[in-house]
Design a protein around this motif. Sequence first.
Motif, PDB file in Angstrom:
ATOM      1  N   THR A 106       0.878  -1.175   0.000  1.00  0.00           N
ATOM      2  CA  THR A 106       0.000   0.000   0.000  1.00  0.00           C
ATOM      3  C   THR A 106       0.911   1.219   0.000  1.00  0.00           C
ATOM      4  OG1 THR A 106      -0.150   0.054   2.413  1.00  0.00           O
ATOM      5  CG2 THR A 106      -1.898  -1.135   1.241  1.00  0.00           C
ATOM      6  N   LYS A 107       0.385   2.333  -0.469  1.00  0.00           N
ATOM      7  CA  LYS A 107       1.182   3.552  -0.560  1.00  0.00           C
ATOM      8  C   LYS A 107       1.709   3.987   0.813  1.00  0.00           C
ATOM      9  CE  LYS A 107      -1.161   5.875  -4.467  1.00  0.00           C
ATOM     10  NZ  LYS A 107      -1.337   4.693  -5.228  1.00  0.00           N
ATOM     11  N   PRO A 108       2.912   4.550   0.861  1.00  0.00           N
ATOM     12  CA  PRO A 108       3.335   5.222   2.081  1.00  0.00           C
ATOM     13  C   PRO A 108       2.448   6.450   2.284  1.00  0.00           C
ATOM     14  CG  PRO A 108       4.951   5.560   0.330  1.00  0.00           C
ATOM     15  CD  PRO A 108       3.919   4.622  -0.199  1.00  0.00           C
ATOM     16  N   VAL A 109       2.185   6.804   3.541  1.00  0.00           N
ATOM     17  CA  VAL A 109       1.243   7.877   3.847  1.00  0.00           C
ATOM     18  C   VAL A 109       1.970   9.026   4.538  1.00  0.00           C
ATOM     19  CG1 VAL A 109      -0.834   8.497   5.147  1.00  0.00           C
ATOM     20  CG2 VAL A 109      -0.662   6.239   4.066  1.00  0.00           C
ATOM     21  N   PHE A 110       1.789  10.238   4.004  1.00  0.00           N
ATOM     22  CA  PHE A 110       2.250  11.463   4.652  1.00  0.00           C
ATOM     23  C   PHE A 110       1.011  12.092   5.265  1.00  0.00           C
ATOM     24  CE2 PHE A 110       6.135  12.377   1.682  1.00  0.00           C
ATOM     25  CZ  PHE A 110       6.717  11.184   2.079  1.00  0.00           C
ATOM     26  N   ASP A 111       0.852  11.960   6.583  1.00  0.00           N
ATOM     27  CA  ASP A 111      -0.365  12.361   7.284  1.00  0.00           C
ATOM     28  C   ASP A 111      -0.105  13.585   8.156  1.00  0.00           C
ATOM     29  OD1 ASP A 111      -2.706  12.595   8.755  1.00  0.00           O
ATOM     30  OD2 ASP A 111      -2.645  10.559   9.545  1.00  0.00           O
ATOM     31  N   ALA A 112      -0.617  14.738   7.737  1.00  0.00           N
ATOM     32  CA  ALA A 112      -0.428  15.980   8.493  1.00  0.00           C
ATOM     33  C   ALA A 112      -1.288  16.026   9.746  1.00  0.00           C
ATOM     34  CB  ALA A 112      -0.714  17.187   7.611  1.00  0.00           C
ATOM     35  N   GLY A 113      -2.232  15.108   9.890  1.00  0.00           N
ATOM     36  CA  GLY A 113      -3.016  14.990  11.117  1.00  0.00           C
ATOM     37  C   GLY A 113      -3.846  16.212  11.462  1.00  0.00           C
ATOM     38  N   TYR A 114      -4.167  17.038  10.464  1.00  0.00           N
ATOM     39  CA  TYR A 114      -4.907  18.300  10.669  1.00  0.00           C
ATOM     40  C   TYR A 114      -4.190  19.238  11.635  1.00  0.00           C
ATOM     41  CZ  TYR A 114      -8.740  15.965   8.224  1.00  0.00           C
ATOM     42  OH  TYR A 114      -9.508  15.287   7.295  1.00  0.00           O
ATOM     43  N   ALA A 115      -2.876  19.133  11.739  1.00  0.00           N
ATOM     44  CA  ALA A 115      -2.105  20.017  12.621  1.00  0.00           C
ATOM     45  C   ALA A 115      -2.172  21.447  12.082  1.00  0.00           C
ATOM     46  CB  ALA A 115      -0.657  19.556  12.712  1.00  0.00           C
ATOM     47  N   THR A 116      -2.525  22.389  12.927  1.00  0.00           N
ATOM     48  CA  THR A 116      -2.670  23.779  12.486  1.00  0.00           C
ATOM     49  C   THR A 116      -1.328  24.439  12.191  1.00  0.00           C
ATOM     50  OG1 THR A 116      -2.721  24.524  14.777  1.00  0.00           O
ATOM     51  CG2 THR A 116      -4.845  24.092  13.719  1.00  0.00           C
ATOM     52  N   SER A 117      -0.235  23.841  12.615  1.00  0.00           N
ATOM     53  CA  SER A 117       1.091  24.424  12.395  1.00  0.00           C
ATOM     54  C   SER A 117       1.697  24.062  11.040  1.00  0.00           C
ATOM     55  CB  SER A 117       2.037  23.966  13.503  1.00  0.00           C
ATOM     56  OG  SER A 117       2.154  22.553  13.486  1.00  0.00           O
ATOM     57  N   ILE A 118       1.068  23.193  10.283  1.00  0.00           N
ATOM     58  CA  ILE A 118       1.630  22.733   9.010  1.00  0.00           C
ATOM     59  C   ILE A 118       0.898  23.408   7.856  1.00  0.00           C
ATOM     60  CG2 ILE A 118       2.040  20.737   7.522  1.00  0.00           C
ATOM     61  CD1 ILE A 118       2.083  19.040  10.095  1.00  0.00           C
ATOM     62  N   GLN A 119       1.614  24.240   7.108  1.00  0.00           N
ATOM     63  CA  GLN A 119       1.006  24.920   5.971  1.00  0.00           C
ATOM     64  C   GLN A 119       1.064  24.059   4.709  1.00  0.00           C
ATOM     65  OE1 GLN A 119       2.373  28.925   5.376  1.00  0.00           O
ATOM     66  NE2 GLN A 119       1.269  29.141   3.455  1.00  0.00           N
ATOM     67  N   ASN A 120       2.116  23.253   4.568  1.00  0.00           N
ATOM     68  CA  ASN A 120       2.278  22.352   3.424  1.00  0.00           C
ATOM     69  C   ASN A 120       2.866  21.045   3.933  1.00  0.00           C
ATOM     70  OD1 ASN A 120       1.887  24.451   1.189  1.00  0.00           O
ATOM     71  ND2 ASN A 120       3.547  25.315   2.387  1.00  0.00           N
ATOM     72  N   ILE A 121       2.453  19.936   3.321  1.00  0.00           N
ATOM     73  CA  ILE A 121       3.073  18.664   3.680  1.00  0.00           C
ATOM     74  C   ILE A 121       4.411  18.558   2.964  1.00  0.00           C
ATOM     75  CG2 ILE A 121       2.879  16.160   3.605  1.00  0.00           C
ATOM     76  CD1 ILE A 121      -0.199  16.524   3.806  1.00  0.00           C
ATOM     77  N   MET A 122       4.411  18.736   1.652  1.00  0.00           N
ATOM     78  CA  MET A 122       5.646  18.675   0.861  1.00  0.00           C
ATOM     79  C   MET A 122       5.728  19.964   0.054  1.00  0.00           C
ATOM     80  SD  MET A 122       6.728  15.710  -1.856  1.00  0.00           S
ATOM     81  CE  MET A 122       8.414  15.133  -1.851  1.00  0.00           C
ATOM     82  N   SER A 123       6.865  20.644   0.141  1.00  0.00           N
ATOM     83  CA  SER A 123       7.026  21.923  -0.533  1.00  0.00           C
ATOM     84  C   SER A 123       8.290  21.920  -1.378  1.00  0.00           C
ATOM     85  CB  SER A 123       7.102  23.052   0.509  1.00  0.00           C
ATOM     86  OG  SER A 123       7.276  24.296  -0.132  1.00  0.00           O
ATOM     87  N   PHE A 124       8.176  22.513  -2.553  1.00  0.00           N
ATOM     88  CA  PHE A 124       9.315  22.715  -3.449  1.00  0.00           C
ATOM     89  C   PHE A 124       9.588  24.208  -3.487  1.00  0.00           C
ATOM     90  CE2 PHE A 124       7.585  18.695  -4.611  1.00  0.00           C
ATOM     91  CZ  PHE A 124       8.666  17.934  -4.983  1.00  0.00           C
TER      92      PHE A 124
END
Length: 190
Positions: A106-124
């Motif tokens: 199954t795909k690996p999961v990047f889960d931000a958990g609805y954290a209010t401190s995270i504006q982007n999960i992955m940024s370039f």
Amino acid sequence: MKKSLFLFLFLILLINFTYAATYYIDYSTGNDANLGTSTSAPWKLAPGMNGFTRSYTHQAGDRFIFKGGVTWPSEAFPFNVGYSGSASNWDYYGVDQSWFNGASFTKPVFDAGYATSIQNIMSFPSVRQYVVVDGIEFMRLYQAGNGVWGSGSIQLIASTNILIKNCYVHAWQADPSATDDDAHGGIIGI
């Protein structure tokens, strides 16, 4: 004399020539103190992930393989990709479907958990190029209030030649009190 000079120059070129590497990342059993170059000694985080502690030198064409069936929690984000590949040697952030936890891949999961401190999960940030993102699930980004324009699960800032494929981006949520239209959450390019 010519043979010695040729041999010396050849050795200098050989020493300076570097190769792209493959790095394995497994949040559940990895450790950033490992070399990261084998499935038996993976890193916990990738370079650019929040909390990555390993020294890393980038080479165009480096591959970062995230273990299938593993979840990276909000503490691992944001994930700021700080490198570019080259036109002939693209960097790769993705999967090897033969390396996974569980009964099947199954795909690996990047889960931000609805954290209010995270504006982007992955940024370039700041013009990245020649990168493939493949086979990763991005989920539960929270858009906290007004004025978060440019926020998204995957954010591309003036980046070109970024290929996102086989990814699943879902379950983002906007602050219900927001009055502007900045309820992004998927993939955004600015």
